[in-house]
Scaffold this motif. Structure first.
Motif, mmCIF file in Angstrom:
data_model
loop_
_atom_site.group_PDB
_atom_site.id
_atom_site.type_symbol
_atom_site.label_atom_id
_atom_site.label_comp_id
_atom_site.label_asym_id
_atom_site.label_seq_id
_atom_site.Cartn_x
_atom_site.Cartn_y
_atom_site.Cartn_z
ATOM 1 N N SER A 115 0.812 -1.220 0.000
ATOM 2 C CA SER A 115 0.000 0.000 0.000
ATOM 3 C C SER A 115 0.842 1.266 0.000
ATOM 4 C CB SER A 115 -0.939 0.005 1.212
ATOM 5 O OG SER A 115 -0.187 -0.044 2.419
ATOM 6 N N ILE A 130 -1.954 -3.415 -14.837
ATOM 7 C CA ILE A 130 -2.728 -2.623 -13.868
ATOM 8 C C ILE A 130 -3.469 -3.550 -12.905
ATOM 9 C CG2 ILE A 130 -4.707 -1.072 -13.613
ATOM 10 C CD1 ILE A 130 -3.802 0.222 -16.293
ATOM 11 N N GLU A 131 -4.084 -4.593 -13.449
ATOM 12 C CA GLU A 131 -4.820 -5.533 -12.598
ATOM 13 C C GLU A 131 -3.884 -6.237 -11.622
ATOM 14 O OE1 GLU A 131 -7.534 -9.590 -12.931
ATOM 15 O OE2 GLU A 131 -7.239 -8.352 -14.717
ATOM 16 N N LYS A 184 -2.981 -3.813 -8.790
ATOM 17 C CA LYS A 184 -4.117 -3.576 -7.907
ATOM 18 C C LYS A 184 -4.410 -4.798 -7.038
ATOM 19 C CE LYS A 184 -6.781 0.083 -10.127
ATOM 20 N NZ LYS A 184 -8.094 0.444 -10.676
ATOM 21 N N ARG A 185 -4.282 -5.982 -7.621
ATOM 22 C CA ARG A 185 -4.526 -7.207 -6.843
ATOM 23 C C ARG A 185 -3.463 -7.399 -5.772
ATOM 24 N NH1 ARG A 185 -5.608 -11.925 -11.122
ATOM 25 N NH2 ARG A 185 -5.550 -13.168 -9.213
ATOM 26 N N GLN A 189 -1.352 0.960 -5.703
ATOM 27 C CA GLN A 189 -1.987 1.937 -6.586
ATOM 28 C C GLN A 189 -1.170 2.076 -7.875
ATOM 29 O OE1 GLN A 189 -3.882 5.469 -4.861
ATOM 30 N NE2 GLN A 189 -3.080 4.826 -2.872
ATOM 31 N N VAL A 190 -1.861 2.452 -8.954
ATOM 32 C CA VAL A 190 -1.238 2.393 -10.274
ATOM 33 C C VAL A 190 -1.419 3.681 -11.067
ATOM 34 C CG1 VAL A 190 -0.960 0.959 -12.335
ATOM 35 C CG2 VAL A 190 -2.034 -0.015 -10.304
ATOM 36 N N HIS A 205 -9.082 2.273 -15.942
ATOM 37 C CA HIS A 205 -8.564 1.130 -15.194
ATOM 38 C C HIS A 205 -7.628 1.503 -14.051
ATOM 39 C CE1 HIS A 205 -9.989 -2.146 -17.915
ATOM 40 N NE2 HIS A 205 -9.984 -1.168 -18.801
ATOM 41 N N ALA A 206 -6.835 2.562 -14.214
ATOM 42 C CA ALA A 206 -5.788 2.889 -13.240
ATOM 43 C C ALA A 206 -6.270 3.934 -12.229
ATOM 44 C CB ALA A 206 -4.548 3.397 -13.966
ATOM 45 N N ASN A 207 -5.509 4.089 -11.151
ATOM 46 C CA ASN A 207 -5.818 5.135 -10.171
ATOM 47 C C ASN A 207 -5.543 6.525 -10.726
ATOM 48 O OD1 ASN A 207 -4.548 2.617 -8.509
ATOM 49 N ND2 ASN A 207 -6.276 3.499 -7.415
#
Length: 236
Positions: A173, A185-186, A189-190, A194-195, A210-212
């Motif tokens: 985090s 990106i996935e 995140k998984r 953050q991306v 898809h991204a932050n």
């Protein structure tokens, strides 16, 4: 919570080499007496490791191979890649990359590469771009059994940063990933990371979805703003 480390994808983020990978994979299929389909590359391979990509390309053509033979195919393609890279006088990196790395180093944030590419390819390119000394850790596709969008590579990247820097105690985090593909990106995140999605491979609006954070170019990334967002989320 503060931002304490940056994890970069490699292909499509550090080096603009997706067209080269597509040509080499098509060459590999032809050598295996199989017909390439150019439209498959984005669907099957972008954002994934060579191993996962080649296995699926073969499977779609009814070819099931042993792990040993798959290793040989990955190694063959990697040899082709490194030969091609050596012939390119100026490697195609992305504008603003060096400036961003300078900012990250000035902020004293450790950096890592988390990629599906083969380690030898990553090391060759980083050396040619004079960036090798800046990355504390490399997690390469030939070192782990899974591929993005699985989170394993990113989790291993955090673990290796902790091993490389005594007392760091880094958590996912507290990291930021920079990615150019949906699978990447996935994966981040998984892993709880953050991306920033950079529009090198897909359009800005798709990265935004898809991204932050989404950016068109590295120069658009306001590192100070991102650090403030991390700090504010910790205070909330």
């Amino acid at each position: 919570m503060s931002l304490r480390a940056i994890l970069f994808d490699f292909n499509g983020v550090i080096i603009n080499d997706e067209p080269l990978h597509q040509r080499l994979l098509e060459k590999l299929l032809v050598e295996e007496n199989l017909r390439p389909k150019p439209e498959e590359y984005r669907e099957v391979c972008v954002g994934r490791s060579d191993r996962a990509c080649i296995r699926e390309l073969l499977s779609r053509r009814g070819r099931i191979v042993t792990d040993t033979y798959l290793d040989e195919l990955v190694a063959r393609k990697s040899r082709y890649y490194q030969l091609q890279i050596q012939e390119i006088e100026k490697l195609p990196s992305y504008p603003g990359l060096e400036d961003l790395i300078f900012q990250i180093r000035a902020a004293q944030l450790p950096m890592a590469i988390v990629s599906g590419a083969v380690r030898a390819e990553i090391e060759t390119v980083l050396s040619r771009l004079n960036l090798a000394d800046y990355f504390k850790v490399i997690v390469a596709g030939d070192e782990i059994p899974t591929s993005k969008p699985e989170p394993d590579g990113y989790l291993l990247g955090v673990q290796r940063l902790n091993e490389a820097i005594p007392g760091l105690n880094l958590q996912p985090s507290e990291c930021l990933a920079i990615e150019d593909t949906f699978a990447g990106i996935e994966a981040a995140k998984r892993a709880g990371i953050q991306v920033v999605g950079i529009a090198n491979t897909y359009p800005f609006h798709m990265m935004q979805r898809h991204a932050n954070w989404a950016i068109d170019y590295f120069n658009d990334l306001d590192l100070d703003y991102v650090r403030r967002v991390f700090s504010q989320s910790a205070a909330a």
